[in-house]
Design a protein around this motif. Structure first.
Motif, PDB file in Angstrom:
ATOM      1  N   LEU B  60      19.200  80.949  51.146  1.00  0.00           N
ATOM      2  CA  LEU B  60      20.519  80.346  50.964  1.00  0.00           C
ATOM      3  C   LEU B  60      21.635  81.335  51.263  1.00  0.00           C
ATOM      4  O   LEU B  60      22.615  80.994  51.929  1.00  0.00           O
ATOM      5  N   ARG B  63      21.695  81.731  55.101  1.00  0.00           N
ATOM      6  CA  ARG B  63      22.204  80.556  55.805  1.00  0.00           C
ATOM      7  C   ARG B  63      23.681  80.338  55.536  1.00  0.00           C
ATOM      8  O   ARG B  63      24.480  80.147  56.443  1.00  0.00           O
ATOM      9  N   CYS B  64      24.062  80.371  54.251  1.00  0.00           N
ATOM     10  CA  CYS B  64      25.440  80.024  53.907  1.00  0.00           C
ATOM     11  C   CYS B  64      26.417  81.122  54.321  1.00  0.00           C
ATOM     12  O   CYS B  64      27.552  80.828  54.705  1.00  0.00           O
ATOM     13  N   CYS B  88      27.540  74.359  50.959  1.00  0.00           N
ATOM     14  CA  CYS B  88      26.315  74.728  51.668  1.00  0.00           C
ATOM     15  C   CYS B  88      25.139  74.792  50.696  1.00  0.00           C
ATOM     16  O   CYS B  88      24.072  74.254  50.975  1.00  0.00           O
ATOM     17  N   SER B  92      22.032  72.179  50.757  1.00  0.00           N
ATOM     18  CA  SER B  92      20.691  72.723  50.981  1.00  0.00           C
ATOM     19  C   SER B  92      19.741  72.226  49.901  1.00  0.00           C
ATOM     20  O   SER B  92      18.607  71.843  50.186  1.00  0.00           O
ATOM     21  N   THR B  96      16.493  69.827  50.456  1.00  0.00           N
ATOM     22  CA  THR B  96      15.137  70.212  50.031  1.00  0.00           C
ATOM     23  C   THR B  96      14.518  69.148  49.148  1.00  0.00           C
ATOM     24  O   THR B  96      13.343  68.814  49.292  1.00  0.00           O
TER      25      THR B  96
END
Lengths: 92, 126
Positions: B60, B63-64, B88, B92, B96
């Motif tokens: 996370l 990605r974020c 974000c 996410s 999931t």
């Protein structure tokens, strides 16, 4: 193994692994975002400044993500408890 | 700072555990496992879950950060960037959840098919 015990050697091991992985991610991200010219071997001044700021921002981001994750998981817990209570009171 | 404990593995264990139990129950139902083997599997699963929680957290952040933080004129995260990061993370997690839901569904389907097949002849083709 008690799932609530992130202590002792196991806990430290997980912490170290997490640190190493975060560092790796940080390093990759900031290189990608800050360094794009390869006409010389030394970092340009702008690239150095960018890298400093990028590192700081990454670490702030990791704090924010940690807080948001914690919030989301607490929400999840509350919902699960509410559902469990309902089921108990209706004797299902 | 970065030196804090990765978050709260234990709290999300239950939901993920459910998703996995259905997959693993299918695997375990057809075998006679000793108590000792069951303990081993339990402890292995817990270890896997800790690792996965850690991976989630690190993934996370990666990605974020990449999606949301793209200018470095300041050394502080801006409020718009902070909003982006929060969204974000939320998206996410929701994503999931949805994937887990469909994954569990499919696994249950496949298990049912396999057991039907074991009980009497060929499994029904889809």
């Amino acid at each position: 193994m008690d799932p609530n015990a992130m202590t002792g050697v196991q806990g430290i091991k997980y912490n170290l692994i997490a640190m190493a992985k975060l560092f790796d991610s940080l390093s990759k991200s900031c290189f990608k975002k800050c360094v794009s010219r390869f006409g010389q071997a030394d970092l340009l001044v702008g690239e150095m400044t960018c890298t400093d700021r990028c590192t700081l921002k990454f670490m702030q981001t990791s704090e924010i993500v940690s807080q948001e994750l914690q919030k989301a998981q607490q929400q999840e817990m509350k919902q699960q408890q509410a559902v469990a209570q309902m089921q108990n009171s209706f004797g299902s | 700072g970065i030196l804090h404990t990765p978050p709260h593995h234990r709290r999300n264990l239950r939901r993920k555990e459910k998703a996995r139990m259905s997959a693993i129950q299918g695997m375990m139902d057809n075998q006679a496992l000793t108590k000792k083997e069951q303990k081993e599997i339990e402890s292995m699963m817990q270890d896997m879950m800790f690792r996965e929680m850690q991976e989630v957290y690190i993934g996370l952040v990666d990605r974020c950060f990449n999606k949301c933080v793209n200018n470095f004129r300041s050394r502080k995260v801006q409020s718009s960037e902070k909003e982006c990061i929060k969204n974000c993370v939320a998206k996410s997690i929701a994503h999931t959840k949805r994937v887990q839901m469909r994954f569990t569904e499919q696994n249950q389907k496949l298990n049912a098919q396999m057991q039907a097949g074991a009980a009497g002849g060929m499994p029904p083709t889809q």
